[in-house]
Design a protein around this motif. Structure first.
Motif, PDB file in Angstrom:
ATOM      1  N   LYS A 131      -7.031  -5.890   3.870  1.00 60.94           N
ATOM      2  CA  LYS A 131      -5.841  -5.056   3.835  1.00 60.94           C
ATOM      3  C   LYS A 131      -4.857  -5.445   4.942  1.00 60.94           C
ATOM      4  O   LYS A 131      -5.229  -5.498   6.101  1.00 60.94           O
ATOM      5  CB  LYS A 131      -6.234  -3.597   4.001  1.00 60.94           C
ATOM      6  CG  LYS A 131      -6.875  -3.076   2.739  1.00 60.94           C
ATOM      7  CD  LYS A 131      -6.800  -1.570   2.675  1.00 60.94           C
ATOM      8  CE  LYS A 131      -7.421  -1.121   1.365  1.00 60.94           C
ATOM      9  NZ  LYS A 131      -8.043   0.175   1.464  1.00 60.94           N
ATOM     10  N   TYR A 189      -6.899 -10.747  11.906  1.00 57.36           N
ATOM     11  CA  TYR A 189      -7.284  -9.436  11.384  1.00 57.36           C
ATOM     12  C   TYR A 189      -7.989  -8.620  12.466  1.00 57.36           C
ATOM     13  O   TYR A 189      -8.582  -9.168  13.396  1.00 57.36           O
ATOM     14  CB  TYR A 189      -8.215  -9.672  10.185  1.00 57.36           C
ATOM     15  CG  TYR A 189      -8.574  -8.448   9.395  1.00 57.36           C
ATOM     16  CD1 TYR A 189      -7.632  -7.818   8.586  1.00 57.36           C
ATOM     17  CD2 TYR A 189      -9.868  -7.939   9.436  1.00 57.36           C
ATOM     18  CE1 TYR A 189      -7.982  -6.706   7.846  1.00 57.36           C
ATOM     19  CE2 TYR A 189     -10.223  -6.829   8.695  1.00 57.36           C
ATOM     20  CZ  TYR A 189      -9.274  -6.215   7.906  1.00 57.36           C
ATOM     21  OH  TYR A 189      -9.625  -5.121   7.181  1.00 57.36           O
ATOM     22  N   ALA A 197      -2.780  -3.786   6.365  1.00 53.26           N
ATOM     23  CA  ALA A 197      -2.583  -2.727   7.345  1.00 53.26           C
ATOM     24  C   ALA A 197      -3.342  -3.016   8.630  1.00 53.26           C
ATOM     25  O   ALA A 197      -2.910  -2.647   9.712  1.00 53.26           O
ATOM     26  CB  ALA A 197      -3.061  -1.407   6.777  1.00 53.26           C
ATOM     27  N   HIS A 198      -4.489  -3.692   8.497  1.00 52.18           N
ATOM     28  CA  HIS A 198      -5.295  -3.929   9.693  1.00 52.18           C
ATOM     29  C   HIS A 198      -5.056  -5.294  10.305  1.00 52.18           C
ATOM     30  O   HIS A 198      -5.675  -5.650  11.278  1.00 52.18           O
ATOM     31  CB  HIS A 198      -6.773  -3.764   9.369  1.00 52.18           C
ATOM     32  CG  HIS A 198      -7.103  -2.358   9.011  1.00 52.18           C
ATOM     33  ND1 HIS A 198      -6.963  -1.341   9.921  1.00 52.18           N
ATOM     34  CD2 HIS A 198      -7.512  -1.806   7.861  1.00 52.18           C
ATOM     35  CE1 HIS A 198      -7.309  -0.208   9.325  1.00 52.18           C
ATOM     36  NE2 HIS A 198      -7.640  -0.460   8.077  1.00 52.18           N
ATOM     37  N   ASP A 215      -2.403   2.014  -0.574  1.00 57.89           N
ATOM     38  CA  ASP A 215      -3.814   1.614  -0.652  1.00 57.89           C
ATOM     39  C   ASP A 215      -4.728   2.779  -0.327  1.00 57.89           C
ATOM     40  O   ASP A 215      -5.721   3.025  -1.005  1.00 57.89           O
ATOM     41  CB  ASP A 215      -4.106   0.455   0.316  1.00 57.89           C
ATOM     42  CG  ASP A 215      -3.748  -0.878  -0.313  1.00 57.89           C
ATOM     43  OD1 ASP A 215      -3.730  -0.939  -1.557  1.00 57.89           O
ATOM     44  OD2 ASP A 215      -3.479  -1.828   0.427  1.00 57.89           O
ATOM     45  N   GLU A 216      -4.383   3.481   0.751  1.00 62.26           N
ATOM     46  CA  GLU A 216      -5.234   4.592   1.172  1.00 62.26           C
ATOM     47  C   GLU A 216      -5.289   5.685   0.110  1.00 62.26           C
ATOM     48  O   GLU A 216      -6.301   6.361  -0.049  1.00 62.26           O
ATOM     49  CB  GLU A 216      -4.715   5.185   2.489  1.00 62.26           C
ATOM     50  CG  GLU A 216      -5.139   4.352   3.688  1.00 62.26           C
ATOM     51  CD  GLU A 216      -4.507   4.828   4.992  1.00 62.26           C
ATOM     52  OE1 GLU A 216      -4.649   4.107   5.981  1.00 62.26           O
ATOM     53  OE2 GLU A 216      -3.855   5.913   5.005  1.00 62.26           O
ATOM     54  N   SER A 248       4.817  -2.786   5.236  1.00 61.93           N
ATOM     55  CA  SER A 248       3.356  -2.775   5.367  1.00 61.93           C
ATOM     56  C   SER A 248       2.843  -1.347   5.507  1.00 61.93           C
ATOM     57  O   SER A 248       1.741  -1.022   5.070  1.00 61.93           O
ATOM     58  CB  SER A 248       2.883  -3.689   6.501  1.00 61.93           C
ATOM     59  OG  SER A 248       3.082  -3.075   7.735  1.00 61.93           O
ATOM     60  N   HIS A 249       3.671  -0.457   6.082  1.00 65.15           N
ATOM     61  CA  HIS A 249       3.275   0.950   6.168  1.00 65.15           C
ATOM     62  C   HIS A 249       3.181   1.571   4.763  1.00 65.15           C
ATOM     63  O   HIS A 249       2.204   2.245   4.434  1.00 65.15           O
ATOM     64  CB  HIS A 249       4.270   1.717   7.024  1.00 65.15           C
ATOM     65  CG  HIS A 249       3.927   3.169   7.183  1.00 65.15           C
ATOM     66  ND1 HIS A 249       2.784   3.578   7.845  1.00 65.15           N
ATOM     67  CD2 HIS A 249       4.536   4.307   6.738  1.00 65.15           C
ATOM     68  CE1 HIS A 249       2.724   4.907   7.808  1.00 65.15           C
ATOM     69  NE2 HIS A 249       3.783   5.376   7.142  1.00 65.15           N
ATOM     70  N   SER A 273       1.236   9.556  -2.437  1.00 67.14           N
ATOM     71  CA  SER A 273       1.754   8.607  -1.451  1.00 67.14           C
ATOM     72  C   SER A 273       3.184   8.968  -1.053  1.00 67.14           C
ATOM     73  O   SER A 273       3.531   8.956   0.136  1.00 67.14           O
ATOM     74  CB  SER A 273       1.737   7.183  -1.998  1.00 67.14           C
ATOM     75  OG  SER A 273       0.452   6.855  -2.432  1.00 67.14           O
ATOM     76  N   LEU A 306       2.687   0.021   1.967  1.00 60.90           N
ATOM     77  CA  LEU A 306       1.521  -0.560   1.287  1.00 60.90           C
ATOM     78  C   LEU A 306       0.226   0.078   1.748  1.00 60.90           C
ATOM     79  O   LEU A 306      -0.687   0.328   0.963  1.00 60.90           O
ATOM     80  CB  LEU A 306       1.454  -2.058   1.571  1.00 60.90           C
ATOM     81  CG  LEU A 306       2.020  -2.964   0.497  1.00 60.90           C
ATOM     82  CD1 LEU A 306       1.962  -4.414   0.965  1.00 60.90           C
ATOM     83  CD2 LEU A 306       1.256  -2.817  -0.816  1.00 60.90           C
ATOM     84  N   ARG A 307       0.155   0.330   3.048  1.00 57.80           N
ATOM     85  CA  ARG A 307      -1.080   0.904   3.574  1.00 57.80           C
ATOM     86  C   ARG A 307      -1.316   2.298   2.992  1.00 57.80           C
ATOM     87  O   ARG A 307      -2.405   2.631   2.533  1.00 57.80           O
ATOM     88  CB  ARG A 307      -1.022   0.989   5.105  1.00 57.80           C
ATOM     89  CG  ARG A 307      -2.397   1.313   5.676  1.00 57.80           C
ATOM     90  CD  ARG A 307      -2.366   1.502   7.155  1.00 57.80           C
ATOM     91  NE  ARG A 307      -2.002   2.868   7.458  1.00 57.80           N
ATOM     92  CZ  ARG A 307      -1.515   3.266   8.616  1.00 57.80           C
ATOM     93  NH1 ARG A 307      -1.281   2.406   9.566  1.00 57.80           N
ATOM     94  NH2 ARG A 307      -1.230   4.519   8.802  1.00 57.80           N
ATOM     95  N   ILE A 308      -0.239   3.099   2.968  1.00 57.29           N
ATOM     96  CA  ILE A 308      -0.383   4.460   2.428  1.00 57.29           C
ATOM     97  C   ILE A 308      -0.786   4.381   0.954  1.00 57.29           C
ATOM     98  O   ILE A 308      -1.667   5.099   0.490  1.00 57.29           O
ATOM     99  CB  ILE A 308       0.931   5.264   2.597  1.00 57.29           C
ATOM    100  CG1 ILE A 308       1.282   5.373   4.086  1.00 57.29           C
ATOM    101  CG2 ILE A 308       0.847   6.630   1.933  1.00 57.29           C
ATOM    102  CD1 ILE A 308       0.349   6.207   4.918  1.00 57.29           C
TER     103      ILE A 308
END
Ligand code: ATP
Ligand code: MG
Length: 448
Positions: free
Chosen positions: A390, A356, A392-393, A415-416, A408-409, A424, A411-413
Motif C-alpha cells: 500500500k 516502504y 500509504a505506508h 483502501d482502508e 495518496s491520502h 470514504s 487512496l489510503r482512505i
C-alpha cells in the motif's frame, strides 16, 4: 557421489544436442537444451542452471557472447565451451572469458565424464549448495533468525547471555518483529533445551479456560471436566513457559500467576493438594506495559516479576540493511515450498522494499515475498511484483507536492474503507460525487 545438477546444452546442431542430452541424462542430471544463445538466456531467466555446455559457433549470438552475458548476469552458472577440433585459440579465449573448461568436437563420452569430474573437483559451490549451507549456518546459529545489522548482532549476544540464567525475560517489540522466534531461541540455547517449551497465547483464552489450561483440573471440578488433567505449569516440568501477549492477561490471572512465581507451587482447579512446579518464564507483548500500569490494567508487582530482563526487538524500519538478506531467505523458502525457482531480485524492487515503512515488520515482509514468489512468472522479482504494497505506508523518499500527498491520502482512505465510496467520502469530508470525479480524473482503481 556426484551431485545431480540442472544442465543445459546450447548448440544449433540438433545431433549434438541430442547425443549430449542422452549421455548427461544417463548420469541422472536434469538436462534442458537450447538451439541458440537467446533461447538459452530466456530459459536461464526462467530457472537457474548450474552448468551450460555452449557451442562457440552459432548463428546470431555466438558462444563467446553468450558466455560473457552469462558470466556477467549469472556469475554462479558454470560454462563449458564446445569448439570445433583445431580451434584451440577460441577455446583459450573462452577460458580467459570465464569458461570452466572446453570440449573439442567430436568428443567421446569418456571425455565428457572427464570434464564433468574436473568441474566437480574445481568447484562444488553452486548456488543451491550455497543456499543450503547458508540455511544450516543460520539454523545452527539462531533458530532461523535472520539479520546481520548491528541491532541484531547485539540481540544474538543478549540471547546467549540470557539463556544461561534463569531470570524471567520480557520480550517487547512491534507485531511481527520475531518475539516468538526469540523466545524459542533463548530456550534452545538454555540448559533447559531438552525439556519442554510450552507456549500459551494469553490473548486468545477466556479466563476460566486459561485457568484450567495453566493449573489443570480435577475430574468433576466443573461441568464437562470428565477427566483430571495436568495444567501447562505442570506439563512444562523443568522447561520454558512462554506467555505470549501477556499484556492481555486479566487482573485475576495476574494475581494467580504472581503467586505461582513467588511460591513455585500450584493447586489444580478443584484440588487442595499443592504441587511443586519448575519452569523458566519468558513473556512477550506488543503493548507498552508501563502505560498499562498507569492506566490501571496491569499490576506493577506482577510487572517487576516478569521483566527481570527486558529484550526489546527492533522494528524492521530500524534495520533496513537486513532487508536483502531476509528477502533472499524468504525467496529460497517459498521457492522451495512452491517448487518454483525464484532466486533473484532487481534493484528497483529492492529500493521499493527499502522505501516502504513495514508496519507489520518481518511478518509483513515474509508475506509480501511469498505473494510475489507465488505470482511471479520468472525467476527474477521486480518492482511490479510488489505493486500490492500500500502506497500509504511507503515512506516519501523526496519532498512531495501537496497534490501528491492529497492523492495518496485519498487512496489510503479508499483502501482502508475497502473502496466503499460513501464511507470514504464521509471520512474525507467531501461529497460522493466529488470523490467519484477525483477517482476518475486520476484513474484510481483498487490496488493502484
Ligand atoms: N529475524 C527474523 N528472521 C527470520 N524470520 C523472522 C524474523 N523475525 C520474524 N520472522 C518471521 O516473521 C513471522 C513473525 O514472527 P513472530 O511470530 O516471532 O513475531 P511476533 O513478534 O511474535 O509477532 P506478534 O506480536 O504479531 O505475535 C514469523 O513467520 C517469523 O518466522
Ligand atoms: Mg507473537
Amino acid at each position: 557421489m556426484e551431485p545431480k545438477l540442472r544442465l543445459m546444452i546450447v548448440d544449433d546442431e540438433l545431433i549434438v544436442r541430442e547425443s549430449l542430452l542422452n549421455w548427461l541424462r544417463k548420469y541422472g542430471h536434469e538436462v534442458d537444451t537450447a538451439a541458440s544463445g537467446s533461447e538459452a538466456l530466456e530459459k536461464i531467466e526462467q530457472k537457474p542452471f548450474q552448468l551450460l555446455f555452449v557451442d562457440i559457433k552459432m548463428p546470431g549470438m555466438d558462444g563467446l557472447e553468450l558466455l560473457e552475458r552469462v558470466k556477467k548476469e549469472y556469475p554462479d552458472t558454470l560454462v563449458v565451451i564446445i569448439t570445433a577440433h583445431g580451434s584451440i585459440e577460441s577455446a583459450a579465449r573462452a577460458m580467459r572469458a570465464g569458461a570452466s573448461d572446453y570440449l573439442m568436437k567430436p568428443f567421446k563420452p569418456d571425455q565428457l565424464s572427464l570434464v564433468m569430474e574436473r568441474i566437480f573437483n574445481q568447484q562444488k559451490i553452486t548456488s543451491d549448495y550455497r543456499y543450503v549451507k547458508g540455511c544450516l549456518d543460520q539454523i545452527t546459529r539462531f533458530d532461523n533468525i535472520i539479520g546481520q545489522s548491528p541491532p541484531m548482532e547485539k540481540l544474538y549476544a543478549l540471547i546467549l547471555e540470557v539463556a544461561q540464567s534463569d531470570a524471567s525475560v520480557l520480550i517487547t517489540g512491534e507485531t511481527g518483529t520475531g518475539k516468538e522466534l526469540v523466545a524459542k531461541a533463548i530456550h534452545a540455547k538454555s540448559p533447559r533445551a531438552q525439556l519442554p517449551f510450552v507456549a500459551i497465547n494469553c490473548g486468545a483464552l477466556p479466563d476460566a479456560l486459561m485457568e484450567s489450561e495453566l493449573f489443570g483440573h480435577r475430574k468433576g471440578s466443573f461441568t464437562g471436566a470428565e477427566h483430571s488433567r495436568k495444567g501447562f505449569l505442570e506439563v512444562v516440568s523443568g522447561g520454558t513457559l512462554f506467555l505470549d501477549e501477556i499484556g492481555d492477561i486479566s487482573a485475576k490471572m495476574q494475581v494467580d500467576l504472581l503467586r505461582v512465581l513467588e511460591d513455585k507451587t500450584i493447586f489444580s482447579v478443584g484440588s487442595k493438594t499443592p504441587v511443586k512446579v519448575d519452569f523458566r518464564l519468558i513473556s512477550a507483548t506488543r503493548k507498552d506495559l508501563e502505560k498499562c500500569i498507569e492506566e490501571g490494567s496491569f499490576r506493577e508487582d506482577f510487572f517487576y516479576r516478569i521483566n527481570v530482563i527486558i529484550i526489546h526487538l527492533p522494528s524492521l524500519r530500524e534495520r533496513k540493511g537486513d532487508i536483502p538478506l531476509l528477502v533472499d531467505h524468504f525467496m529460497a523458502k517459498y521457492s522451495h515450498e512452491t517448487t518454483k525457482h525464484v532466486d533473484r531480485i532487481k534493484p528497483d524492487a529492492l529500493s521499493l522494499l527499502n522505501a516502504y515503512n513495514w508496519p507489520g515488520n518481518v511478518r509483513e515482509l515474509e508475506n509480501a515475498v511469498e505473494r510475489a514468489v507465488v505470482l511471479s512468472k520468472s525467476r527474477t522479482l521486480d518492482a511490479r511484483d510488489f505493486s500490492f504494497l500500500k502506497p500509504a505506508h511507503a515512506a516519501p523518499s523526496s519532498p512531495q507536492t501537496l497534490k501528491a500527498v492529497q492523492e495518496s491520502h485519498i487512496l489510503r482512505i479508499l483502501d482502508e474503507q475497502d473502496w466503499q465510496i460513501t464511507r470514504s467520502a464521509e471520512i474525507l469530508g467531501i461529497n460522493r460525487v466529488t470523490l467519484h470525479k477525483i477517482i476518475k480524473r486520476n484513474n484510481f482503481s483498487k490496488g493502484t
